[in-house]
Design a protein around this motif. Structure first.
Motif, PDB file in Angstrom:
ATOM      1  N   LEU A  44       3.127  22.998  37.652  1.00  0.00           N
ATOM      2  CA  LEU A  44       3.896  23.490  38.792  1.00  0.00           C
ATOM      3  C   LEU A  44       5.095  24.262  38.269  1.00  0.00           C
ATOM      4  O   LEU A  44       5.917  23.732  37.534  1.00  0.00           O
ATOM      5  CB  LEU A  44       4.343  22.312  39.664  1.00  0.00           C
ATOM      6  CG  LEU A  44       5.167  22.647  40.896  1.00  0.00           C
ATOM      7  CD1 LEU A  44       4.377  23.535  41.847  1.00  0.00           C
ATOM      8  CD2 LEU A  44       5.594  21.365  41.590  1.00  0.00           C
ATOM      9  N   GLY A  45       5.185  25.536  38.637  1.00  0.00           N
ATOM     10  CA  GLY A  45       6.252  26.380  38.121  1.00  0.00           C
ATOM     11  C   GLY A  45       7.283  26.781  39.154  1.00  0.00           C
ATOM     12  O   GLY A  45       8.364  27.237  38.813  1.00  0.00           O
ATOM     13  N   GLY A  46       6.958  26.608  40.429  1.00  0.00           N
ATOM     14  CA  GLY A  46       7.896  26.991  41.465  1.00  0.00           C
ATOM     15  C   GLY A  46       7.277  26.816  42.834  1.00  0.00           C
ATOM     16  O   GLY A  46       6.146  26.361  42.968  1.00  0.00           O
ATOM     17  N   TYR A  47       8.032  27.201  43.851  1.00  0.00           N
ATOM     18  CA  TYR A  47       7.557  27.015  45.221  1.00  0.00           C
ATOM     19  C   TYR A  47       8.269  27.970  46.163  1.00  0.00           C
ATOM     20  O   TYR A  47       9.341  28.488  45.867  1.00  0.00           O
ATOM     21  CB  TYR A  47       7.809  25.585  45.689  1.00  0.00           C
ATOM     22  CG  TYR A  47       9.281  25.303  45.902  1.00  0.00           C
ATOM     23  CD1 TYR A  47       9.863  25.457  47.150  1.00  0.00           C
ATOM     24  CD2 TYR A  47      10.106  24.965  44.835  1.00  0.00           C
ATOM     25  CE1 TYR A  47      11.235  25.256  47.336  1.00  0.00           C
ATOM     26  CE2 TYR A  47      11.461  24.758  45.020  1.00  0.00           C
ATOM     27  CZ  TYR A  47      12.015  24.906  46.266  1.00  0.00           C
ATOM     28  OH  TYR A  47      13.363  24.728  46.451  1.00  0.00           O
ATOM     29  N   TYR A  48       7.654  28.186  47.282  1.00  0.00           N
ATOM     30  CA  TYR A  48       8.276  28.832  48.433  1.00  0.00           C
ATOM     31  C   TYR A  48       7.966  27.955  49.638  1.00  0.00           C
ATOM     32  O   TYR A  48       6.895  27.346  49.710  1.00  0.00           O
ATOM     33  CB  TYR A  48       7.687  30.218  48.719  1.00  0.00           C
ATOM     34  CG  TYR A  48       8.085  31.285  47.741  1.00  0.00           C
ATOM     35  CD1 TYR A  48       9.301  31.949  47.869  1.00  0.00           C
ATOM     36  CD2 TYR A  48       7.240  31.666  46.709  1.00  0.00           C
ATOM     37  CE1 TYR A  48       9.666  32.947  46.980  1.00  0.00           C
ATOM     38  CE2 TYR A  48       7.592  32.662  45.822  1.00  0.00           C
ATOM     39  CZ  TYR A  48       8.812  33.299  45.970  1.00  0.00           C
ATOM     40  OH  TYR A  48       9.175  34.283  45.092  1.00  0.00           O
ATOM     41  N   ILE A  49       8.877  27.899  50.576  1.00  0.00           N
ATOM     42  CA  ILE A  49       8.594  27.330  51.884  1.00  0.00           C
ATOM     43  C   ILE A  49       8.726  28.489  52.857  1.00  0.00           C
ATOM     44  O   ILE A  49       9.752  29.170  52.884  1.00  0.00           O
ATOM     45  CB  ILE A  49       9.564  26.195  52.267  1.00  0.00           C
ATOM     46  CG1 ILE A  49       9.436  25.044  51.268  1.00  0.00           C
ATOM     47  CG2 ILE A  49       9.275  25.714  53.696  1.00  0.00           C
ATOM     48  CD1 ILE A  49      10.450  23.932  51.484  1.00  0.00           C
ATOM     49  N   ILE A  50       7.654  28.726  53.615  1.00  0.00           N
ATOM     50  CA  ILE A  50       7.656  29.825  54.566  1.00  0.00           C
ATOM     51  C   ILE A  50       7.368  29.285  55.958  1.00  0.00           C
ATOM     52  O   ILE A  50       6.746  28.229  56.116  1.00  0.00           O
ATOM     53  CB  ILE A  50       6.634  30.916  54.181  1.00  0.00           C
ATOM     54  CG1 ILE A  50       5.218  30.355  54.098  1.00  0.00           C
ATOM     55  CG2 ILE A  50       7.039  31.567  52.860  1.00  0.00           C
ATOM     56  CD1 ILE A  50       4.144  31.415  53.871  1.00  0.00           C
ATOM     57  N   GLU A  51       7.823  30.007  56.944  1.00  0.00           N
ATOM     58  CA  GLU A  51       7.599  29.642  58.337  1.00  0.00           C
ATOM     59  C   GLU A  51       6.808  30.782  58.973  1.00  0.00           C
ATOM     60  O   GLU A  51       7.337  31.893  59.139  1.00  0.00           O
ATOM     61  CB  GLU A  51       8.941  29.443  59.039  1.00  0.00           C
ATOM     62  CG  GLU A  51       8.840  28.745  60.359  1.00  0.00           C
ATOM     63  CD  GLU A  51      10.208  28.308  60.862  1.00  0.00           C
ATOM     64  OE1 GLU A  51      10.449  27.100  60.912  1.00  0.00           O
ATOM     65  OE2 GLU A  51      11.032  29.211  61.164  1.00  0.00           O
ATOM     66  N   VAL A  52       5.541  30.503  59.261  1.00  0.00           N
ATOM     67  CA  VAL A  52       4.627  31.517  59.782  1.00  0.00           C
ATOM     68  C   VAL A  52       3.794  30.912  60.912  1.00  0.00           C
ATOM     69  O   VAL A  52       3.723  29.687  61.048  1.00  0.00           O
ATOM     70  CB  VAL A  52       3.709  32.063  58.662  1.00  0.00           C
ATOM     71  CG1 VAL A  52       4.508  32.840  57.625  1.00  0.00           C
ATOM     72  CG2 VAL A  52       2.940  30.947  57.968  1.00  0.00           C
ATOM     73  N   PRO A  53       3.130  31.746  61.709  1.00  0.00           N
ATOM     74  CA  PRO A  53       2.412  31.236  62.879  1.00  0.00           C
ATOM     75  C   PRO A  53       1.238  30.307  62.569  1.00  0.00           C
ATOM     76  O   PRO A  53       0.938  29.417  63.349  1.00  0.00           O
ATOM     77  CB  PRO A  53       1.907  32.497  63.578  1.00  0.00           C
ATOM     78  CG  PRO A  53       2.687  33.626  63.024  1.00  0.00           C
ATOM     79  CD  PRO A  53       3.149  33.196  61.660  1.00  0.00           C
ATOM     80  N   ASP A  54       0.560  30.534  61.421  1.00  0.00           N
ATOM     81  CA  ASP A  54      -0.652  29.756  61.177  1.00  0.00           C
ATOM     82  C   ASP A  54      -1.035  29.774  59.694  1.00  0.00           C
ATOM     83  O   ASP A  54      -0.429  30.479  58.888  1.00  0.00           O
ATOM     84  CB  ASP A  54      -1.808  30.290  62.030  1.00  0.00           C
ATOM     85  CG  ASP A  54      -2.028  31.791  61.864  1.00  0.00           C
ATOM     86  OD1 ASP A  54      -1.918  32.297  60.723  1.00  0.00           O
ATOM     87  OD2 ASP A  54      -2.291  32.458  62.870  1.00  0.00           O
ATOM     88  N   LEU A  55      -2.056  28.985  59.371  1.00  0.00           N
ATOM     89  CA  LEU A  55      -2.532  28.872  57.988  1.00  0.00           C
ATOM     90  C   LEU A  55      -3.000  30.219  57.447  1.00  0.00           C
ATOM     91  O   LEU A  55      -2.735  30.540  56.288  1.00  0.00           O
ATOM     92  CB  LEU A  55      -3.653  27.832  57.896  1.00  0.00           C
ATOM     93  CG  LEU A  55      -4.285  27.637  56.523  1.00  0.00           C
ATOM     94  CD1 LEU A  55      -3.262  27.195  55.489  1.00  0.00           C
ATOM     95  CD2 LEU A  55      -5.440  26.655  56.599  1.00  0.00           C
TER      96      LEU A  55
END
Length: 130
Positions: A77-88
């Motif tokens: 695991l090198g990093g991450y983003y958390i995003i807020e979007v309508p769907d998968l």
């Protein structure tokens, strides 16, 4: 709107050279700015390597602390983003644009919405108000 965590993994062995990483950085900045401009970025960061990791376990009331990651793996695991979007499908589209996806992988995981979970104190207050 649902949130998704994009967990960015890279090969444990044979990663890119420091020169290749430096050359790739503009693509990461552009990708992150694209998420920001689209209004979907909640958070994101790179992680230090596994040599900086510490794992904590509690077994039978005893805390065990060990250096390194929890388990041996072929990808780290090198990093991450958390995003807020309508769907998968939207989350998967953003994951496919991550600069390192061609040499690693991106796990897309929905973030559990805890805002609907009642607090124990709230439940007791509601029952008392009756």
């Amino acid at each position: 709107m649902p949130q998704y965590m994009l967990l960015i993994y890279g090969p444990a062995d044979g990663g890119i050279s420091p020169e290749e990483a430096a050359a790739e950085m503009p693509r990461w900045y552009e990708y992150t700015e694209g998420l920001r401009n689209a209004g979907v970025l909640v958070a994101g960061d790179a992680l230090l390597g596994v040599e900086a990791a510490t794992t904590v376990r509690v077994r039978d009331g005893e805390t065990q602390i060990t250096d390194g990651p929890f388990a041996e793996t072929k990808e780290l695991l090198g990093g991450y983003y958390i995003i807020e979007v309508p769907d998968l499908d939207s989350a998967l589209g953003h994951a496919a644009g991550i600069p390192s996806v061609g040499r690693g992988s991106v796990e897309v995981r929905p973030v559990m919405d805890m805002s609907q979970a009642a607090e124990p104190a709230d439940e007791a207050a509601a029952a008392a108000a009756g």
